[in-house]
Scaffold this motif. Structure first.
Motif, PDB file in Angstrom:
ATOM      1  N   ALA A 241       0.827  -1.202   0.000  1.00  0.00           N
ATOM      2  CA  ALA A 241       0.000   0.000   0.000  1.00  0.00           C
ATOM      3  C   ALA A 241       0.866   1.258   0.000  1.00  0.00           C
ATOM      4  CB  ALA A 241      -0.940  -0.003   1.200  1.00  0.00           C
ATOM      5  N   LEU A 242       1.915   1.273   0.787  1.00  0.00           N
ATOM      6  CA  LEU A 242       2.809   2.426   0.812  1.00  0.00           C
ATOM      7  C   LEU A 242       3.507   2.617  -0.531  1.00  0.00           C
ATOM      8  CD1 LEU A 242       4.407   1.998   4.348  1.00  0.00           C
ATOM      9  CD2 LEU A 242       2.945   3.892   3.597  1.00  0.00           C
ATOM     10  N   GLU A 243       3.869   1.526  -1.165  1.00  0.00           N
ATOM     11  CA  GLU A 243       4.479   1.636  -2.496  1.00  0.00           C
ATOM     12  C   GLU A 243       3.481   2.196  -3.497  1.00  0.00           C
ATOM     13  OE1 GLU A 243       7.023  -1.079  -5.688  1.00  0.00           O
ATOM     14  OE2 GLU A 243       6.361  -1.954  -3.777  1.00  0.00           O
ATOM     15  N   SER A 244       2.215   1.801  -3.388  1.00  0.00           N
ATOM     16  CA  SER A 244       1.176   2.340  -4.266  1.00  0.00           C
ATOM     17  C   SER A 244       1.021   3.838  -4.078  1.00  0.00           C
ATOM     18  CB  SER A 244      -0.159   1.648  -3.987  1.00  0.00           C
ATOM     19  OG  SER A 244      -0.107   0.276  -4.291  1.00  0.00           O
ATOM     20  N   LEU A 245       1.037   4.286  -2.839  1.00  0.00           N
ATOM     21  CA  LEU A 245       0.935   5.715  -2.552  1.00  0.00           C
ATOM     22  C   LEU A 245       2.095   6.478  -3.178  1.00  0.00           C
ATOM     23  CD1 LEU A 245      -0.137   8.235  -1.107  1.00  0.00           C
ATOM     24  CD2 LEU A 245       1.035   7.432   0.973  1.00  0.00           C
ATOM     25  N   MET A 246       3.301   5.990  -2.993  1.00  0.00           N
ATOM     26  CA  MET A 246       4.474   6.659  -3.546  1.00  0.00           C
ATOM     27  C   MET A 246       4.387   6.775  -5.060  1.00  0.00           C
ATOM     28  SD  MET A 246       7.498   5.998  -5.317  1.00  0.00           S
ATOM     29  CE  MET A 246       7.854   4.251  -5.037  1.00  0.00           C
ATOM     30  N   ARG A 247       3.980   5.691  -5.711  1.00  0.00           N
ATOM     31  CA  ARG A 247       3.905   5.691  -7.170  1.00  0.00           C
ATOM     32  C   ARG A 247       2.821   6.630  -7.678  1.00  0.00           C
ATOM     33  NH1 ARG A 247       5.770   1.062  -9.923  1.00  0.00           N
ATOM     34  NH2 ARG A 247       4.550   1.838 -11.699  1.00  0.00           N
ATOM     35  N   PHE A 248       1.691   6.691  -6.988  1.00  0.00           N
ATOM     36  CA  PHE A 248       0.642   7.618  -7.407  1.00  0.00           C
ATOM     37  C   PHE A 248       1.121   9.064  -7.330  1.00  0.00           C
ATOM     38  CE2 PHE A 248      -2.640  10.541  -5.700  1.00  0.00           C
ATOM     39  CZ  PHE A 248      -3.290  10.803  -6.899  1.00  0.00           C
ATOM     40  N   VAL A 249       1.695   9.435  -6.203  1.00  0.00           N
ATOM     41  CA  VAL A 249       2.146  10.815  -6.027  1.00  0.00           C
ATOM     42  C   VAL A 249       3.203  11.171  -7.063  1.00  0.00           C
ATOM     43  CG1 VAL A 249       3.343  12.387  -4.455  1.00  0.00           C
ATOM     44  CG2 VAL A 249       1.540  10.879  -3.585  1.00  0.00           C
ATOM     45  N   ARG A 250       4.078  10.245  -7.354  1.00  0.00           N
ATOM     46  CA  ARG A 250       5.147  10.517  -8.315  1.00  0.00           C
ATOM     47  C   ARG A 250       4.657  10.569  -9.755  1.00  0.00           C
ATOM     48  NH1 ARG A 250       9.351   5.825  -9.206  1.00  0.00           N
ATOM     49  NH2 ARG A 250       7.759   5.262 -10.752  1.00  0.00           N
ATOM     50  N   ASP A 251       3.777   9.612 -10.137  1.00  0.00           N
ATOM     51  CA  ASP A 251       3.460   9.423 -11.548  1.00  0.00           C
ATOM     52  C   ASP A 251       2.134  10.010 -12.003  1.00  0.00           C
ATOM     53  OD1 ASP A 251       5.797   7.984 -11.579  1.00  0.00           O
ATOM     54  OD2 ASP A 251       4.830   6.011 -11.580  1.00  0.00           O
ATOM     55  N   ARG A 252       1.121  10.086 -11.115  1.00  0.00           N
ATOM     56  CA  ARG A 252      -0.223  10.366 -11.578  1.00  0.00           C
ATOM     57  C   ARG A 252      -0.837  11.622 -10.964  1.00  0.00           C
ATOM     58  NH1 ARG A 252      -0.832   5.115 -13.522  1.00  0.00           N
ATOM     59  NH2 ARG A 252      -3.015   5.196 -14.109  1.00  0.00           N
ATOM     60  N   LEU A 253      -0.440  11.959  -9.763  1.00  0.00           N
ATOM     61  CA  LEU A 253      -1.017  13.124  -9.096  1.00  0.00           C
ATOM     62  C   LEU A 253      -0.901  14.407  -9.916  1.00  0.00           C
ATOM     63  CD1 LEU A 253      -2.342  14.473  -6.637  1.00  0.00           C
ATOM     64  CD2 LEU A 253      -0.080  14.603  -5.581  1.00  0.00           C
ATOM     65  N   PRO A 254       0.222  14.665 -10.621  1.00  0.00           N
ATOM     66  CA  PRO A 254       0.324  15.931 -11.362  1.00  0.00           C
ATOM     67  C   PRO A 254      -0.730  16.119 -12.452  1.00  0.00           C
ATOM     68  CG  PRO A 254       2.505  14.992 -11.028  1.00  0.00           C
ATOM     69  CD  PRO A 254       1.513  13.942 -10.596  1.00  0.00           C
ATOM     70  N   GLN A 255      -1.411  15.045 -12.862  1.00  0.00           N
ATOM     71  CA  GLN A 255      -2.488  15.156 -13.853  1.00  0.00           C
ATOM     72  C   GLN A 255      -3.848  14.746 -13.282  1.00  0.00           C
ATOM     73  OE1 GLN A 255      -2.238  16.323 -16.897  1.00  0.00           O
ATOM     74  NE2 GLN A 255      -0.020  16.475 -17.110  1.00  0.00           N
ATOM     75  N   PHE A 256      -3.859  14.383 -12.004  1.00  0.00           N
ATOM     76  CA  PHE A 256      -5.080  13.819 -11.423  1.00  0.00           C
ATOM     77  C   PHE A 256      -6.263  14.779 -11.515  1.00  0.00           C
ATOM     78  CE2 PHE A 256      -7.902  13.921  -7.753  1.00  0.00           C
ATOM     79  CZ  PHE A 256      -8.522  12.698  -7.884  1.00  0.00           C
ATOM     80  N   GLY A 257      -6.077  16.010 -11.020  1.00  0.00           N
ATOM     81  CA  GLY A 257      -7.208  16.925 -10.936  1.00  0.00           C
ATOM     82  C   GLY A 257      -7.815  17.239 -12.274  1.00  0.00           C
ATOM     83  N   ARG A 258      -6.967  17.585 -13.220  1.00  0.00           N
ATOM     84  CA  ARG A 258      -7.482  18.004 -14.528  1.00  0.00           C
ATOM     85  C   ARG A 258      -8.356  16.937 -15.162  1.00  0.00           C
ATOM     86  NH1 ARG A 258      -3.819  19.715 -19.835  1.00  0.00           N
ATOM     87  NH2 ARG A 258      -5.586  20.141 -21.212  1.00  0.00           N
ATOM     88  N   TYR A 259      -7.954  15.668 -15.041  1.00  0.00           N
ATOM     89  CA  TYR A 259      -8.659  14.599 -15.741  1.00  0.00           C
ATOM     90  C   TYR A 259      -9.447  13.681 -14.815  1.00  0.00           C
ATOM     91  CZ  TYR A 259      -5.861  15.991 -19.773  1.00  0.00           C
ATOM     92  OH  TYR A 259      -5.292  16.692 -20.805  1.00  0.00           O
ATOM     93  N   GLN A 260      -9.773  14.144 -13.607  1.00  0.00           N
ATOM     94  CA  GLN A 260     -10.440  13.242 -12.677  1.00  0.00           C
ATOM     95  C   GLN A 260     -11.857  12.893 -13.109  1.00  0.00           C
ATOM     96  OE1 GLN A 260     -11.481  14.774  -8.737  1.00  0.00           O
ATOM     97  NE2 GLN A 260     -11.036  16.843  -9.440  1.00  0.00           N
ATOM     98  N   ASP A 261     -12.487  13.705 -13.953  1.00  0.00           N
ATOM     99  CA  ASP A 261     -13.837  13.412 -14.416  1.00  0.00           C
ATOM    100  C   ASP A 261     -13.874  12.787 -15.811  1.00  0.00           C
ATOM    101  OD1 ASP A 261     -14.628  14.536 -12.060  1.00  0.00           O
ATOM    102  OD2 ASP A 261     -15.776  16.176 -12.932  1.00  0.00           O
ATOM    103  N   ALA A 262     -12.719  12.625 -16.428  1.00  0.00           N
ATOM    104  CA  ALA A 262     -12.671  12.120 -17.798  1.00  0.00           C
ATOM    105  C   ALA A 262     -12.740  10.595 -17.826  1.00  0.00           C
ATOM    106  CB  ALA A 262     -11.395  12.596 -18.485  1.00  0.00           C
ATOM    107  N   MET A 263     -13.258  10.072 -18.940  1.00  0.00           N
ATOM    108  CA  MET A 263     -13.380   8.622 -19.138  1.00  0.00           C
ATOM    109  C   MET A 263     -12.913   8.291 -20.547  1.00  0.00           C
ATOM    110  SD  MET A 263     -17.222   8.142 -17.499  1.00  0.00           S
ATOM    111  CE  MET A 263     -17.927   9.545 -18.396  1.00  0.00           C
ATOM    112  N   TRP A 264     -12.459   7.058 -20.719  1.00  0.00           N
ATOM    113  CA  TRP A 264     -12.057   6.639 -22.064  1.00  0.00           C
ATOM    114  C   TRP A 264     -12.156   5.127 -22.167  1.00  0.00           C
ATOM    115  CZ3 TRP A 264     -11.810  10.125 -25.724  1.00  0.00           C
ATOM    116  CH2 TRP A 264     -11.404   9.726 -27.001  1.00  0.00           C
ATOM    117  N   PRO A 265     -12.669   4.603 -23.307  1.00  0.00           N
ATOM    118  CA  PRO A 265     -12.818   3.149 -23.464  1.00  0.00           C
ATOM    119  C   PRO A 265     -11.486   2.424 -23.305  1.00  0.00           C
ATOM    120  CG  PRO A 265     -13.948   4.321 -25.230  1.00  0.00           C
ATOM    121  CD  PRO A 265     -13.158   5.342 -24.488  1.00  0.00           C
TER     122      PRO A 265
END
Length: 517
Positions: A241-265
């Motif tokens: 779980a801690l590794e998952s948190l670290m990876r999210f903050v590093r890789d995905r958080l910088p784009q999280f807000g902008r695309y949090q409502d977007a969907m794609w097949p």
């Protein structure tokens, strides 16, 4: 067998996997014993999916290892034990009879049904059941009750601001950092026609030997349950779980807000954190999650809008829905303000529908036990709302299929936010929309045979047909809601013939159990 308890039997449920939980305060390995039990009822009281069952069992068994490593005496019932009890109440009665504890101790559970069952066992045994606050929240239920006192509606925004100030999170003195409390306008981005590009691969964990044992057990014991175990790779331990948190903050958080409502097949993960299951199992503490996100902004690794959008989900929404649940149960479960009584369509359990958005969302749900919040609210939830599905059936489905589903968080999200079953206690308006919303926020409609701009006719999108029918059915109620005024005015522009055509088309959809022809 481990040494029995002489003083306290410390009950640990499958969503309380924290060595520092309040239940362990004052734990004495010489006099106290931890008790955990895997029971079939927790997988069958709703028809739970294989991924959900597997995650709970695998995480519990890994936590049992952590308890033993920490030197805590443990009694652990496995689902495949020859003498395994079918439900928690029966299992606990047997443990009390065998080990004779002086009292029962536990961190407050997250499920009303479970709490009542355990209280009943303690009462019948003449034992004290000491409930301790769950420290995996910034607030207590008492805090929320004080906030809610005298309010007819309970809006997230006010509670969230209180918590931002109280805990000094994303604050600049007494004002919100950046001058705004939220960045919703910036956090509603959609992908262009080409879709998302260069989305980071989510962290996935190859099942170890213990998890593989669980997967084999679930595949055999729950073979007729929905979902697949082929792609199971969720974190099942504190370390993962801690590794998952670290990876999210590093890789995905910088784009999280902008695309949090977007969907794609075909893109189930996108920029979301996928941490809700670890948080709800208590493998992660919300404070460390929020702190990691805030530090990423302070270090220049993530924009404020993205960080605030994420913090709002943890510090705001998570605390808020828990307060709603525990101050409104058990009556909240029966909420049905819109008097909805249609059965949930069968394709929710199979994904067998020609509506691309629903087929894709349900398919990924059954494969991974996961869909992000807009897929839940504005695809599966929206269709059920417009169709008029009985809210308790919608609730049972969400509780059954998602790996992060614990009732305290799932029930208010479903009945209050998604289905408007509480009549506006949580949401200021129903989240009703035509298929054009889905078209705007996703790529689902591109190759679908239904046209979201059409409300009637052979190619009309069922979402659009049902949206107008929803307005017609609830016009009197919606007319009184200021946030629905524009939609009601648009409805009033339709003549009686067109309204009748819409009603007939919607009724045909319902007659076919929610599956369009």
């Amino acid at each position: 067998m481990s040494k029995p308890a002489a003083r306290s039997l410390v009950i640990v449920l499958g969503d309380q996997l924290d060595l520092a939980a309040s239940a362990f305060d004052g734990f004495d390995a010489a006099r106290d014993t931890v008790w955990m039990a895997e029971v079939a009822e927790e997988s069958t009281h709703v028809w739970s999916s294989k991924p959900r069952i597997a995650l709970f069992l695998a995480a519990m068994r890994h936590f049992a290892l952590a308890l033993r490593k920490a030197g805590r005496t443990l009694i652990y019932q496995q689902l495949d034990d020859a003498d395994a009890a079918p439900d928690l109440a029966t299992a606990l009665r047997a443990a009390i009879a065998k080990h004779g504890p002086e009292r029962l101790v536990m961190t407050a559970p997250g499920d009303w049904r479970v709490l009542q069952a355990l209280r009943g066992v303690a009462r019948d045994a003449g034992l004290e059941l000491e409930l301790r606050d769950d420290r995996h929240f910034y607030t207590t239920v008492r805090d929320f009750a004080a906030h809610a006192k005298g309010r007819k509606t309970l809006r997230l925004e006010y509670f969230y601001r209180e918590l931002r100030k109280r805990h000094d999170i994303l604050m600049d003195g007494g004002k919100p950092l950046g001058g705004q409390w939220n960045y919703d306008v910036e956090n509603r981005g959609a992908f262009d026609a080409e879709g998302p590009r260069d989305v980071p691969e989510p962290i996935r964990f190859e099942p170890d030997a213990l998890t593989r044992e669980v997967l084999d057990l679930v595949a055999s014991r729950f073979a007729d349950h929905p979902g697949s175990l082929d792609a199971f790779a969720w974190p099942v331990s504190r370390e993962q779980a801690l590794e998952s948190l670290m990876r999210f903050v590093r890789d995905r958080l910088p784009q999280f807000g902008r695309y949090q409502d977007a969907m794609w097949p075909g893109q189930p993960w996108l920029y979301h954190s996928h941490l809700s299951a670890a948080l709800n199992l208590k493998l992660l503490d919300p404070r460390e999650v929020v702190s990691a996100a805030v530090e990423a902004h302070e270090d220049g690794r993530a924009p404020l809008a993205d960080v605030e959008g994420f913090v709002r989900q943890i510090l705001g929404w998570r605390e808020y829905v828990r307060g709603i649940y525990w101050t409104r149960m058990p009556d909240y479960l029966e909420s049905n303000a819109l008097d909805a009584h249609v059965d949930l369509p069968g394709f929710y359990w199979t994904g067998d529908t020609d509506m691309h958005c629903l087929a894709d969302t349900i398919a990924q749900t059954l494969e991974h036990g996961y869909a992000h919040h807009i897929q839940r609210l504005m695809v599966t939830g929206l269709y059920a709302l417009l169709l008029g599905v009985e809210p308790k059936q919608v609730h049972a489905w969400y509780l059954a299929v998602y790996v992060d589903a614990v009732e305290w968080v799932e029930l208010p999200n479903t009945l209050g936010m998604s289905q408007f079953a509480d009549g506006g206690l949580m949401a200021s308006k129903p989240y009703a929309a035509t298929g054009q919303y889905i078209d705007r926020m996703s790529g689902y409609c591109k190759d679908c045979r239904y046209d979201p701009k059409q409300r009637t006719g052979e190619t009309a999108c069922p979402f659009s047909t049902l949206y107008w029918d929803f307005l017609i059915r609830h016009a009197d109620r919606l007319r009184e809601n200021p946030r629905m005024a524009l939609q009601v005015r648009n409805l009033e522009r339709l003549d009686d013939v067109e309204k009748r055509t819409i009603r007939d088309a919607a009724q045909l959809i319902r007659h076919e159990k929610g599956t369009p022809t």
